[in-house]
Scaffold this active site. Sequence first.
Site, short mmCIF file in Angstrom:
data_model
loop_
_atom_site.label_atom_id
_atom_site.label_comp_id
_atom_site.label_asym_id
_atom_site.label_seq_id
_atom_site.Cartn_x
_atom_site.Cartn_y
_atom_site.Cartn_z
N ASP A 24 0.83 -1.12 0.02
CA ASP A 24 -0.04 -0.22 -0.02
C ASP A 24 0.88 1.17 -0.14
O ASP A 24 0.38 2.28 0.09
CB ASP A 24 -0.97 0.00 1.07
N ASP A 42 2.76 2.51 2.49
CA ASP A 42 2.87 3.21 3.55
C ASP A 42 4.14 3.35 4.23
O ASP A 42 4.38 3.73 5.50
CB ASP A 42 1.66 3.22 4.53
N VAL A 44 -3.76 2.70 7.04
CA VAL A 44 -3.37 1.90 8.24
C VAL A 44 -2.05 1.54 8.44
O VAL A 44 -1.62 1.11 7.54
CB VAL A 44 -4.31 0.73 8.04
N ASP A 77 -10.79 3.79 16.46
CA ASP A 77 -10.95 2.53 16.01
C ASP A 77 -11.97 1.54 16.58
O ASP A 77 -11.77 0.45 16.82
CB ASP A 77 -9.49 2.01 16.49
N ASP A 110 -8.75 -1.68 13.45
CA ASP A 110 -7.55 -1.24 14.19
C ASP A 110 -6.47 -0.50 13.01
O ASP A 110 -5.83 -0.83 12.29
CB ASP A 110 -6.46 -2.33 14.69
N ASN A 155 -1.97 -1.20 16.65
CA ASN A 155 -1.54 -1.12 18.24
C ASN A 155 -2.20 -2.13 19.09
O ASN A 155 -2.22 -2.46 20.13
CB ASN A 155 -1.54 0.34 19.17
N ILE A 160 -5.66 -2.51 19.43
CA ILE A 160 -6.43 -1.88 20.41
C ILE A 160 -7.51 -1.44 19.51
O ILE A 160 -7.52 -0.47 18.89
CB ILE A 160 -6.04 -1.04 21.58
N SER A 182 25.47 2.02 11.83
CA SER A 182 25.53 0.56 11.92
C SER A 182 25.47 0.22 13.64
O SER A 182 24.83 -0.98 13.82
CB SER A 182 26.77 0.11 11.47
C1 LIG Z 1 -8.87 2.20 5.13
O1 LIG Z 1 -8.68 2.37 6.57
C2 LIG Z 1 -9.31 3.48 6.86
C3 LIG Z 1 -9.01 3.97 8.21
O2 LIG Z 1 -9.10 2.77 8.92
C4 LIG Z 1 -11.05 3.29 6.65
O3 LIG Z 1 -11.58 4.54 7.05
C5 LIG Z 1 -11.20 2.96 5.29
O4 LIG Z 1 -12.30 2.95 4.96
C6 LIG Z 1 -9.98 1.76 4.78
N1 LIG Z 1 -10.31 1.61 3.26
C7 LIG Z 1 -10.64 0.60 2.79
C8 LIG Z 1 -10.63 0.52 1.29
O5 LIG Z 1 -10.95 -0.61 3.46
#
Ligand SMILES: *[C@@H]1O[C@H](CO)[C@@H](O)[C@H](O)[C@H]1NC(C)=O
Length: 481
Positions: free
Chosen positions: A92, A94, A119, A129, A133, A137, A139, A169
């Site tokens: 993704d 990120d 995410v 959340d 999640d 984390n 939760i 290093s």
């Molecule tokens: C990606 O994660 C975000 C945050 O949790 C959520 O709002 C969104 O719907 C998610 N997108 C998809 C395509 O699942």
Amino acid sequence: MSLLIATGFGLGCVLVVSVIEQLAQWHNSTVKAAMERLCNYIPGGTEYGNKKGKKNYEDFQGPDSLPYVNTMFVGFIFYSVLRNKLPFEDFDGDKFSTFPTLRGYHWRGRDCNDKNTTVYPGRRPDNWDAKSDSNCNGIWGVDPKDGIPYEEKFCKGADSKGVVLLGDSAGAHFHIPPEWMTVTQMSAKSFANLPMAFTDELDWPQFSEITGFLNSTIGGWTDSLYLRLRKRNRCNHRDLQNISQNGGSSGNLLDLIKSLARNQLLDNPAIVIYATIGNDVCNGNRDTLAHMTTPKEMLSNVVQALRYLDSRLPNGSHVILTGLVDGRFLWDNLHDRYHPLGQLNRDVTYSQIYSFLDCLQVSPCSGWLTPNETLRNLTSERALQLSNVLKEIARSEKFANFDIFYMDFPLRQTAEEWRKMGGEPWQLIEPVDGFHPSQIAAALGTSITWQKALHEWPQVLGKENPFNGQIEAIFKDQGGH
Ligand SMILES: *[C@@H]1O[C@H](CO)[C@@H](O)[C@H](O)[C@H]1NC(C)=O
Ligand SMILES: *[C@@H]1O[C@H](CO)[C@@H](O)[C@H](O)[C@H]1NC(C)=O
Ligand SMILES: *[C@@H]1O[C@H](CO)[C@@H](O)[C@H](O)[C@H]1NC(C)=O
Ligand SMILES: *[C@@H]1O[C@H](CO)[C@@H](O)[C@H](O)[C@H]1NC(C)=O
Ligand SMILES: *[C@@H]1O[C@H](CO)[C@@H](O)[C@H](O)[C@H]1NC(C)=O
Ligand SMILES: *[C@@H]1O[C@H](CO)[C@@H](O)[C@H](O)[C@H]1NC(C)=O
Ligand SMILES: CC(=O)N[C@H]1CO[C@H](CO)[C@@H](O)[C@@H]1O
């Protein structure tokens, strides 16, 4: 580059020949049998050995396998040079991954959804959340008793923050397992970790002083700023980034720093440890003094890095600048001891290894790993000047999004602590390279840094989360690491 590869080839060759000779001696066998033995120990080598053995055992001439082993070493050197061009499993984009090595989750907190770019560890939770999640984390969900999301209950106002290391290093935790060259204990088991070690660039960030999170399998024990911060506030689970590389210095960090993953608007603040503890004075040049960073260059590099951080870190972050180490510790404690390659016949000392590396111009530090005391002193003098630049920056510069502190590299206290525990100073240095801090030094360093922060800058660590027990009861290990 080609010089580096040629030197690496030469070094690999010398190393392998030395290990083969010692294996032959130890098992009272021929050199040919020792080569087959080594080949069978190394992952992937067995296949080669067997195939060759079945097909043509009678007239199998041992030296055939030497190119194989050597090819492997060259492959590794190519790999380290081309590392940045290799695919990184991050679907993704990120910068967080579900794959351990190749700069995956051994280096920064594991992604919990590698198909959704919003995410990742370290972000502030999306809608507490309630549904899933979003910050990894562990939760999430809603308490059925009162309909309040757990993340809101346990983490709201908890002062959550991540740990980021900008380093070299030592911070990435460079380590070459001594079992790879100690023939008296060598078996297939000795090389089981070889593929992982090389795809992590011979670094072990998962056990390191700042970002370690797994129990050490390379001796000593694991303690880290990340683990302590997580224990203090379980909401910080997985929020770690180890942005360091072998050879990291104040200059080349300016490039590396761009791989920091922190969104100023969406993410929690971070504690950034800036620790390039040696490469500004360490190089393998014949004229090593002329190639060291000057105080003026240091000032410019570090201020540039801090300005960059100010444009990326969420408000409320903290930066701790760590001074350079006094590398005279290395020579003083190792020069007349035997290197792992010299233990069988009691013949190769560290001072000989240092000279050999210097002669090939691949010494990690010509200024400290030398019998010339004047030169060692001059190197330490420059290191001290550069540390003073850092100290002055912390005293005088102000930034919008973080406060800034300085601490000396805690080598003296680490050695003192270890002595009290009954240890010896040489155990604080990596046995194979005779240069990097060992696992024990890393773990002890953590507790010294932690105590200092706790007493002098408690605001950096944030407060203890009163809900830790409840988080543990409901979410167990929070999905692990
Ligand atoms: C990606 O994660 C975000 C945050 O949790 C959520 O709002 C969104 O719907 C998610 N997108 C998809 C395509 O699942
Ligand atoms: C080593 O092996 C050779 C040949 O098998 C044998 O003659 C010799 O005694 C052995 N030496 C030792 C020290 O075991
Ligand atoms: C490390 O080992 C201890 C006990 O040996 C265990 O309690 C702990 O959970 C382990 N930690 C990790 C991160 O695996
Ligand atoms: C950052 O937060 C502090 C309070 O913690 C506040 O005083 C300051 O104005 C904030 N800075 C910016 C740039 O928002
Ligand atoms: C190097 O520094 C140490 C400690 O400051 C000093 O005792 C020693 O005399 C110095 N040696 C040389 C050769 O400059
Ligand atoms: C030791 O290093 C210093 C500084 O580089 C140099 O001037 C001196 O000649 C060296 N001494 C020896 C014996 O090589
Ligand atoms: C995903 C990511 O940010 N990877 C970076 C890790 O650090 C190296 C430098 O050693 C960068 O080249 C990568 O881009």
